[in-house]
Design an enzyme around this catalytic site. Sequence first.
Site, PDB file in Angstrom:
ATOM      1  CG  ASN A 141      57.339  66.361  -4.254  1.00  0.00           C
ATOM      2  OD1 ASN A 141      57.847  67.436  -3.912  1.00  0.00           O
ATOM      3  ND2 ASN A 141      56.451  65.720  -3.513  1.00  0.00           N
ATOM      4  CB  ALA A 169      62.753  71.822   1.299  1.00  0.00           C
ATOM      5  NE  ARG A 210      52.677  72.844   4.373  1.00  0.00           N
ATOM      6  CZ  ARG A 210      53.694  71.971   4.334  1.00  0.00           C
ATOM      7  NH1 ARG A 210      53.958  71.324   3.207  1.00  0.00           N
ATOM      8  NH2 ARG A 210      54.419  71.743   5.402  1.00  0.00           N
ATOM      9  N   PRO A 231      64.324  65.737  -1.195  1.00  0.00           N
ATOM     10  CG  PRO A 231      64.970  67.796  -0.328  1.00  0.00           C
ATOM     11  CD  PRO A 231      64.773  67.066  -1.627  1.00  0.00           C
ATOM     12  CG  ASN A 232      63.398  65.756   4.497  1.00  0.00           C
ATOM     13  OD1 ASN A 232      64.170  65.139   5.223  1.00  0.00           O
ATOM     14  ND2 ASN A 232      63.546  67.028   4.222  1.00  0.00           N
ATOM     15  NE  ARG A 242      56.135  74.358   4.144  1.00  0.00           N
ATOM     16  CZ  ARG A 242      57.146  73.547   4.438  1.00  0.00           C
ATOM     17  NH1 ARG A 242      57.846  72.991   3.476  1.00  0.00           N
ATOM     18  NH2 ARG A 242      57.460  73.267   5.683  1.00  0.00           N
ATOM     19  NE  ARG A 250      58.692  65.703   5.331  1.00  0.00           N
ATOM     20  CZ  ARG A 250      58.832  66.395   4.216  1.00  0.00           C
ATOM     21  NH1 ARG A 250      58.617  65.815   3.044  1.00  0.00           N
ATOM     22  NH2 ARG A 250      59.193  67.643   4.262  1.00  0.00           N
ATOM     23  CE1 TYR A 254      54.444  67.609   2.658  1.00  0.00           C
ATOM     24  CE2 TYR A 254      55.395  67.140   4.812  1.00  0.00           C
ATOM     25  CZ  TYR A 254      55.251  67.980   3.718  1.00  0.00           C
ATOM     26  OH  TYR A 254      55.910  69.179   3.687  1.00  0.00           O
ATOM     27  CG  HIS A 303      54.654  70.652  -4.493  1.00  0.00           C
ATOM     28  ND1 HIS A 303      55.946  70.479  -4.056  1.00  0.00           N
ATOM     29  CD2 HIS A 303      54.712  71.540  -5.502  1.00  0.00           C
ATOM     30  CE1 HIS A 303      56.745  71.264  -4.771  1.00  0.00           C
ATOM     31  NE2 HIS A 303      56.018  71.907  -5.663  1.00  0.00           N
ATOM     32  CB  SER A 360      51.207  69.805   1.256  1.00  0.00           C
ATOM     33  OG  SER A 360      52.410  70.453   0.855  1.00  0.00           O
ATOM     34  CD  GLU A 420      56.443  73.057  -8.912  1.00  0.00           C
ATOM     35  OE1 GLU A 420      56.354  73.833  -9.901  1.00  0.00           O
ATOM     36  OE2 GLU A 420      56.633  73.460  -7.752  1.00  0.00           O
TER      37      GLU A 420
HETATM   38  C1  DQA Z   1      56.351  69.136  -0.683  1.00  0.00           C
HETATM   39  C2  DQA Z   1      56.102  70.578  -0.203  1.00  0.00           C
HETATM   40  C3  DQA Z   1      57.409  71.243   0.188  1.00  0.00           C
HETATM   41  O1  DQA Z   1      57.159  72.554   0.661  1.00  0.00           O
HETATM   42  C4  DQA Z   1      58.089  70.464   1.291  1.00  0.00           C
HETATM   43  O2  DQA Z   1      59.349  71.050   1.583  1.00  0.00           O
HETATM   44  C5  DQA Z   1      58.233  69.022   0.976  1.00  0.00           C
HETATM   45  C6  DQA Z   1      57.111  68.332   0.340  1.00  0.00           C
HETATM   46  C7  DQA Z   1      55.023  68.395  -0.952  1.00  0.00           C
HETATM   47  O3  DQA Z   1      55.054  67.375  -1.629  1.00  0.00           O
HETATM   48  O4  DQA Z   1      53.964  68.809  -0.449  1.00  0.00           O
HETATM   49  O5  DQA Z   1      59.239  68.390   1.295  1.00  0.00           O
HETATM   50  O6  DQA Z   1      57.081  69.177  -1.910  1.00  0.00           O
END
Ligand code: DQA
Length: 154
Positions: A81, A84, A114, A16-17, A118, A24, A29, A107, A109, A105
Amino acid sequence: LPEQSLSNLVLVLNGPNLNLLGTREPDIYGATTLDDIGAMLMERGDRLGLIVDMRQSNHEGHLVDWLHEAAERRACAVILNAGAYTHTSVALRDAIKAISVPVIEVHLSNPAARESFRHRSHVSPVARGVIQGFGAKGYVLALDAAAAIRQGDD
Ligand code: DQA
């Protein structure tokens, strides 16, 4: 991409997102878009002899279905990735546990640096490994890891 099974196939799954990458919270990011990342991975994949199939969904169940598909198509790795859902989804954890395809996995960030919500990942305990905090480059590092796993020199 045709739904064929390929031993050099890598599914790159984004949650998501992540479709909003580039606009964003760029301070967190970065300015790179998901399309930019896709292009980087296609190019690197060519060099590594890997076929990259990258997707994004805002829906948890799509990610579950795609993990199952990775197993059905005998992909050599999944790069995930989960956004959330990383921090909330037992369903994703169970899907990863249910398949034998190694999941890397990623990410952008570093979630460990953080907010505390998270800090827990449901994915990490069942992932082959984790790459986080290196921005878009992390995806390329993950593809290199996929190639290493495939060659068995991990
Ligand atoms: C994320 C880190 C997650 O905590 C966050 O909810 C994201 C992006 C990252 O790529 O840093 O949507 O997965």
